[in-house]
Design a protein around this motif. Sequence first.
Motif, mmCIF file in Angstrom:
data_model
loop_
_atom_site.group_PDB
_atom_site.id
_atom_site.type_symbol
_atom_site.label_atom_id
_atom_site.label_comp_id
_atom_site.label_asym_id
_atom_site.label_seq_id
_atom_site.Cartn_x
_atom_site.Cartn_y
_atom_site.Cartn_z
ATOM 1 N N GLU A 23 0.968 -1.214 0.446
ATOM 2 C CA GLU A 23 0.324 0.064 -0.204
ATOM 3 C C GLU A 23 0.919 0.895 -0.195
ATOM 4 O OE1 GLU A 23 -2.610 -0.455 3.456
ATOM 5 O OE2 GLU A 23 -4.239 -1.548 2.492
ATOM 6 N N GLN A 24 1.726 1.202 0.490
ATOM 7 C CA GLN A 24 2.557 2.241 0.641
ATOM 8 C C GLN A 24 3.742 2.479 -0.709
ATOM 9 O OE1 GLN A 24 3.099 4.614 2.898
ATOM 10 N NE2 GLN A 24 1.310 3.956 4.471
ATOM 11 N N LYS A 27 1.077 3.975 -3.105
ATOM 12 C CA LYS A 27 0.765 5.938 -2.078
ATOM 13 C C LYS A 27 2.126 6.543 -3.052
ATOM 14 C CE LYS A 27 -1.921 5.442 1.719
ATOM 15 N NZ LYS A 27 -2.254 5.496 2.817
ATOM 16 N N ARG A 28 3.617 5.841 -2.822
ATOM 17 C CA ARG A 28 4.600 6.989 -3.548
ATOM 18 C C ARG A 28 4.262 6.578 -5.120
ATOM 19 N NH1 ARG A 28 7.002 3.406 0.744
ATOM 20 N NH2 ARG A 28 8.004 1.876 -1.145
ATOM 21 N N ALA A 31 2.158 9.455 -5.610
ATOM 22 C CA ALA A 31 2.575 10.825 -5.735
ATOM 23 C C ALA A 31 3.826 10.888 -7.051
ATOM 24 C CB ALA A 31 2.948 10.422 -4.570
ATOM 25 N N TYR A 47 -4.862 18.653 -5.572
ATOM 26 C CA TYR A 47 -3.318 18.396 -5.051
ATOM 27 C C TYR A 47 -1.682 19.455 -4.920
ATOM 28 C CZ TYR A 47 -4.935 13.453 -5.579
ATOM 29 O OH TYR A 47 -5.806 12.468 -5.567
ATOM 30 N N THR A 55 3.775 13.346 0.849
ATOM 31 C CA THR A 55 3.205 11.907 1.172
ATOM 32 C C THR A 55 4.311 10.824 0.490
ATOM 33 O OG1 THR A 55 1.320 13.220 0.948
ATOM 34 C CG2 THR A 55 1.495 10.667 0.002
#
Length: 62
Positions: A23-24, A27-28, A31, A47, A55
């Motif tokens: 999940e991380q 997200k990266r 982003a 954003y 983030t």
Amino acid sequence: MGHNPAKRGFFRSALDAMVAAREQQAKRYVANALLALDDDTLKASGYSRAELKRTGGVSYLF
């Protein structure tokens, strides 16, 4: 025979840790993809460049 939710097995804990790590990573990735857009598009989407960098807009190790 009931399960005690407070006591989790090794494989379940390992799976939970793997899911959290993925999940991380996702997200990266998102982003970084959003950071490729221009500031006007980011602002229109809700954003900010600073928020995305905070983030997880970092380079990948692999």
